[in-house]
Enzyme design. Sequence first.
Site, mmCIF file in Angstrom:
data_model
loop_
_atom_site.group_PDB
_atom_site.id
_atom_site.type_symbol
_atom_site.label_atom_id
_atom_site.label_comp_id
_atom_site.label_asym_id
_atom_site.label_seq_id
_atom_site.Cartn_x
_atom_site.Cartn_y
_atom_site.Cartn_z
ATOM 1 N N LYS A 33 9.304 -17.029 -10.404
ATOM 2 C CA LYS A 33 8.498 -15.952 -10.977
ATOM 3 C C LYS A 33 7.328 -16.526 -11.788
ATOM 4 O O LYS A 33 7.532 -17.414 -12.634
ATOM 5 C CB LYS A 33 9.393 -15.096 -11.878
ATOM 6 C CG LYS A 33 8.713 -13.868 -12.405
ATOM 7 C CD LYS A 33 9.648 -13.079 -13.310
ATOM 8 C CE LYS A 33 8.838 -12.051 -14.074
ATOM 9 N NZ LYS A 33 9.566 -11.533 -15.232
ATOM 10 N N LYS A 86 -13.582 0.791 15.794
ATOM 11 C CA LYS A 86 -12.259 0.145 15.755
ATOM 12 C C LYS A 86 -11.677 0.024 17.165
ATOM 13 O O LYS A 86 -11.059 -0.979 17.511
ATOM 14 C CB LYS A 86 -11.337 0.967 14.858
ATOM 15 C CG LYS A 86 -10.195 0.195 14.265
ATOM 16 C CD LYS A 86 -9.616 0.871 13.019
ATOM 17 C CE LYS A 86 -10.463 0.619 11.777
ATOM 18 N NZ LYS A 86 -9.909 1.234 10.576
ATOM 19 N N LYS A 125 -10.616 -3.646 18.308
ATOM 20 C CA LYS A 125 -9.195 -3.994 18.471
ATOM 21 C C LYS A 125 -8.805 -4.126 19.943
ATOM 22 O O LYS A 125 -7.779 -4.711 20.260
ATOM 23 C CB LYS A 125 -8.319 -2.932 17.813
ATOM 24 C CG LYS A 125 -8.684 -2.670 16.352
ATOM 25 C CD LYS A 125 -7.636 -3.189 15.422
ATOM 26 C CE LYS A 125 -7.941 -2.788 13.985
ATOM 27 N NZ LYS A 125 -6.962 -3.335 13.056
ATOM 28 N N ASP A 172 -3.731 -6.135 5.029
ATOM 29 C CA ASP A 172 -4.721 -6.990 5.677
ATOM 30 C C ASP A 172 -4.627 -8.437 5.187
ATOM 31 O O ASP A 172 -4.968 -9.358 5.915
ATOM 32 C CB ASP A 172 -6.128 -6.447 5.416
ATOM 33 C CG ASP A 172 -6.390 -5.178 6.231
ATOM 34 O OD1 ASP A 172 -6.054 -5.179 7.433
ATOM 35 O OD2 ASP A 172 -6.888 -4.190 5.665
ATOM 36 N N PHE A 180 -4.050 3.489 15.011
ATOM 37 C CA PHE A 180 -4.405 4.539 14.058
ATOM 38 C C PHE A 180 -5.553 4.030 13.198
ATOM 39 O O PHE A 180 -5.655 2.828 12.944
ATOM 40 C CB PHE A 180 -3.208 4.894 13.163
ATOM 41 C CG PHE A 180 -2.364 6.005 13.737
ATOM 42 C CD1 PHE A 180 -1.685 5.818 14.929
ATOM 43 C CD2 PHE A 180 -2.274 7.228 13.098
ATOM 44 C CE1 PHE A 180 -0.909 6.838 15.474
ATOM 45 C CE2 PHE A 180 -1.503 8.264 13.632
ATOM 46 C CZ PHE A 180 -0.822 8.063 14.820
ATOM 47 N N PRO A 230 -2.128 -11.543 10.414
ATOM 48 C CA PRO A 230 -2.406 -11.312 11.840
ATOM 49 C C PRO A 230 -2.668 -9.826 12.062
ATOM 50 O O PRO A 230 -2.080 -8.982 11.379
ATOM 51 C CB PRO A 230 -1.109 -11.744 12.528
ATOM 52 C CG PRO A 230 -0.052 -11.654 11.474
ATOM 53 C CD PRO A 230 -0.749 -11.962 10.174
ATOM 54 N N ASP A 231 -3.540 -9.528 13.005
ATOM 55 C CA ASP A 231 -3.779 -8.129 13.364
ATOM 56 C C ASP A 231 -2.837 -7.788 14.524
ATOM 57 O O ASP A 231 -3.031 -8.250 15.652
ATOM 58 C CB ASP A 231 -5.243 -7.923 13.759
ATOM 59 C CG ASP A 231 -5.565 -6.449 13.898
ATOM 60 O OD1 ASP A 231 -4.766 -5.714 14.524
ATOM 61 O OD2 ASP A 231 -6.615 -6.017 13.376
ATOM 62 N N ILE A 232 -1.832 -7.006 14.238
ATOM 63 C CA ILE A 232 -0.791 -6.729 15.234
ATOM 64 C C ILE A 232 -1.366 -5.897 16.385
ATOM 65 O O ILE A 232 -1.137 -6.197 17.563
ATOM 66 C CB ILE A 232 0.409 -6.027 14.564
ATOM 67 C CG1 ILE A 232 1.029 -6.989 13.549
ATOM 68 C CG2 ILE A 232 1.440 -5.580 15.605
ATOM 69 C CD1 ILE A 232 2.000 -6.362 12.589
ATOM 70 N N ASN A 285 0.847 -1.202 0.000
ATOM 71 C CA ASN A 285 0.000 0.000 0.000
ATOM 72 C C ASN A 285 0.876 1.244 0.000
ATOM 73 O O ASN A 285 2.100 1.157 0.000
ATOM 74 C CB ASN A 285 -0.946 -0.030 1.208
ATOM 75 C CG ASN A 285 -0.177 -0.054 2.511
ATOM 76 O OD1 ASN A 285 0.529 0.894 2.833
ATOM 77 N ND2 ASN A 285 -0.290 -1.152 3.254
#
Length: 406
Positions: A297, A348, A352, A287, A334, A314-316, A219
């Site tokens: 390749k 959120k 979280k 995500d 954030f 994983p969601d840190i 991203n």
Amino acid sequence: MGERRILLIVGGGIAAYKSLELVRLLAAENVRTRAILTAAGAQFVTPLSLGALTQDKVYRDLFDLTDEAEMGHIELSRQADLVVVAPATADLMARAANGLANDLATTALLATDKPVMMAPAMNVRMWEHAATQRNLAQLKADGVTFVGPDDGAMACGEFGPGRMAEPAAIRDAVMAFYAHRGVGAGVAATGARPLQGRRILVTAGPTIEPIDPVRFLSNRSSGKQGFAIAAELAKLGADVRLVAGPVGLDNPSGVTVTRVETAAQMLGACQAALPADAAVCVAAVADWRPAAVAATKLKKTKTGLPAITLAENPDILATLSAPGPNRPRLVVGFAAETDDVEAHARAKLARKGCDWIVANDVSGDVMGGDANEVAIVTAAGVERWPRAPKGAVAARLAHAIAAALA
Ligand code: CTP
């Protein structure tokens, strides 16, 4: 607590007008300001406007005998809890660094027995000049603390560090000083290093998730905000462990940096950095990742397009927020949103399990840009901060974290 009072020295620079706002912001926190206006400062703001805001006499000349009779310059320099120089021009810094006392401002700086905080403001070349950097090092060695300068466009048309910190950031530094007054001794008592002895984990930048040896998903995160936060926390004395995805930024000084690529690596590096007093998750973690990474390749074939199956990363932030012996006391996430910013941030926060969400509206030019407009969402409510350079947002957040951990 008794009355809180600072002595504000207003030097000669375009930024002097921002000091009027600073007086107003401090008054809102019940901090009274008494002001010294230098001769150069009086070219930019009038004694009348400064006096109206401080609701006090504005002190100007060293040899004004009436002033001396009412309040000697020694006393003036000692009645305040803290001396704040804003804007601190190159000239004022030079004179203070060398112990000159050729006007009321520098005499007060020499005579004071109170901590001194400076908010430099000058042209970028003047800031970067070896002489100014020498004076800065000397002043720091003498125990003076600094807020800013910020990076950005300057009144003179040039760009770079030299802009005075925003009044809100200076206000936060003053409030952090009050929050930490009396803690420890020496430099720590000045509020200079309120995070001394604290370990803080910061994540920053994007992650990249390989598809094959040459391709990846990622991203647009630049890492600027996370690096700025790590730098500001380190300035306040924290032992900062920055875990960064691939970004083209230098290590902030005094920060321990671990460079990673994938979300899985980022989580591992974060867990290795625990225990920590606080964690600030600024990274734009991908995500999803390709469920399988091709060993060679991928080639174009006549049989059709390659199908990439995704797996969830994983969601840190959620992992660090989960209850347990290693959970940092304060976990900050954030939320980059393009719509319904605060509602999404509140959701959120709950989802979280973190303590604060710094919500930012990324519908404009925030990603990769130099400014940010955020709202701090906690269980207690929402605090909106004005649009400011990422450095100023970082400084304000660092001071808010210092206050929360105090
Ligand atoms: N975050 C994280 N690990 C992830 C995803 C996000 O640590 N795998 C952290 C980010 O560093 C940030 C916060 O979670 O502090 C919010 O991330 P965001 O991607 O905006 O949230 P999502 O959970 O993806 O929610 P949504 O899809 O609604 O945007």
